[in-house]
Write a protein that holds these residues in place. Structure first.
Motif, PDB file in Angstrom:
ATOM      1  N   GLN A  33       0.860  -1.179   0.000  1.00  0.00           N
ATOM      2  CA  GLN A  33       0.000   0.000   0.000  1.00  0.00           C
ATOM      3  C   GLN A  33       0.896   1.228   0.000  1.00  0.00           C
ATOM      4  OE1 GLN A  33      -3.147   0.246   2.951  1.00  0.00           O
ATOM      5  NE2 GLN A  33      -2.808   2.450   3.126  1.00  0.00           N
ATOM      6  N   VAL A  34       0.528   2.231  -0.809  1.00  0.00           N
ATOM      7  CA  VAL A  34       1.290   3.475  -0.907  1.00  0.00           C
ATOM      8  C   VAL A  34       0.370   4.643  -0.583  1.00  0.00           C
ATOM      9  CG1 VAL A  34       2.551   5.005  -2.473  1.00  0.00           C
ATOM     10  CG2 VAL A  34       2.853   2.526  -2.642  1.00  0.00           C
ATOM     11  N   ASP A  35       0.835   5.529   0.300  1.00  0.00           N
ATOM     12  CA  ASP A  35       0.116   6.757   0.633  1.00  0.00           C
ATOM     13  C   ASP A  35       1.065   7.926   0.402  1.00  0.00           C
ATOM     14  OD1 ASP A  35      -2.487   5.820   1.829  1.00  0.00           O
ATOM     15  OD2 ASP A  35      -1.064   4.725   3.082  1.00  0.00           O
ATOM     16  N   LEU A  64      -3.057   5.516  -8.453  1.00  0.00           N
ATOM     17  CA  LEU A  64      -3.265   6.387  -7.304  1.00  0.00           C
ATOM     18  C   LEU A  64      -4.635   7.053  -7.363  1.00  0.00           C
ATOM     19  CD1 LEU A  64       0.220   8.120  -7.028  1.00  0.00           C
ATOM     20  CD2 LEU A  64      -0.642   6.181  -5.711  1.00  0.00           C
ATOM     21  N   SER A  67      -7.249  11.128  -1.814  1.00  0.00           N
ATOM     22  CA  SER A  67      -7.750  10.859  -0.465  1.00  0.00           C
ATOM     23  C   SER A  67      -8.453  12.101   0.064  1.00  0.00           C
ATOM     24  CB  SER A  67      -6.607  10.462   0.472  1.00  0.00           C
ATOM     25  OG  SER A  67      -5.804  11.579   0.759  1.00  0.00           O
ATOM     26  N   LYS A  72      -2.856  11.171  -1.911  1.00  0.00           N
ATOM     27  CA  LYS A  72      -3.230  10.115  -2.853  1.00  0.00           C
ATOM     28  C   LYS A  72      -2.813   8.779  -2.260  1.00  0.00           C
ATOM     29  CE  LYS A  72      -3.285  12.951  -6.918  1.00  0.00           C
ATOM     30  NZ  LYS A  72      -2.793  13.253  -8.221  1.00  0.00           N
ATOM     31  N   TYR A  73      -3.520   7.728  -2.677  1.00  0.00           N
ATOM     32  CA  TYR A  73      -3.219   6.392  -2.171  1.00  0.00           C
ATOM     33  C   TYR A  73      -3.432   5.368  -3.270  1.00  0.00           C
ATOM     34  CZ  TYR A  73      -8.212   5.565  -2.033  1.00  0.00           C
ATOM     35  OH  TYR A  73      -9.525   5.405  -2.391  1.00  0.00           O
ATOM     36  N   GLN A 127       3.085  -1.321   4.127  1.00  0.00           N
ATOM     37  CA  GLN A 127       2.480  -0.010   3.937  1.00  0.00           C
ATOM     38  C   GLN A 127       3.583   1.038   3.943  1.00  0.00           C
ATOM     39  OE1 GLN A 127      -0.458   0.297   7.058  1.00  0.00           O
ATOM     40  NE2 GLN A 127      -1.651  -1.383   6.234  1.00  0.00           N
ATOM     41  N   GLU A 129       4.515   5.123   3.316  1.00  0.00           N
ATOM     42  CA  GLU A 129       3.951   6.463   3.175  1.00  0.00           C
ATOM     43  C   GLU A 129       5.050   7.456   2.815  1.00  0.00           C
ATOM     44  OE1 GLU A 129       3.659   8.116   7.766  1.00  0.00           O
ATOM     45  OE2 GLU A 129       1.885   7.263   6.841  1.00  0.00           O
TER      46      GLU A 129
END
Length: 140
Positions: A33-35, A64, A67, A72-73, A127, A129
């Motif tokens: 997961q990328v934030d 992406l 959010s 963006k996620y 995860q 970020e």
């Protein structure tokens, strides 16, 4: 009267089951997961993800989405990801295709419990970020 007693007996039986928590069929996505936080996220249009583990590298699709907080996620599915050290490379580009970020980070994917520990562990994921200035960190 007999129907009333039958309905009452059924209701009492069902009430006794309310204390138990059932496990749903919800699963855990396996991957990364990328934030990306604001203000950096406002410049980002596309992302590429590379995940390397045990001598094998994959480039999962990473789309992406905006959010609520202006960031963006996204999530890159990585089949076969294990709960052991992996390297993640994230490349972000703007609307002109110019590189906004190209960073690498070491992560350790963890098993997740989407229904709680009593329902068993789901597949592992990591995860990552990126803060508004472009610094990356693994989120627990």
């Amino acid at each position: 009267m007999l129907r009333f007693l039958a309905v009452l007996a059924l209701a009492v039986t069902l009430c006794g089951c309310q204390g138990e928590q059932g496990c749903t069929l919800i699963g855990t996505r396996v991957g990364v997961q990328v934030d990306v936080a604001a203000p950096l996220a406002s410049r980002v249009v596309a992302a590429k993800l590379e995940v390397c583990q045990a001598g094998r590298c994959t480039e999962p699709k990473l789309e992406l989405f905006p959010s609520d907080q202006g960031g963006k996620y996204g999530f890159g599915d990585v089949g076969g990801l294990r709960k052991e050290w992996a390297t993640v490379r994230l490349r972000l580009t703007d609307a002109a295709g110019k590189e906004v970020l190209d960073r690498t980070i070491d992560v350790t994917p963890k098993g997740r419990f989407p229904n709680g520990p009593q329902c068993g562990e789901g597949g592992p994921n990591a995860q990552v970020e990126v803060n508004g200035e472009g610094r990356m960190r693994e989120r627990p």
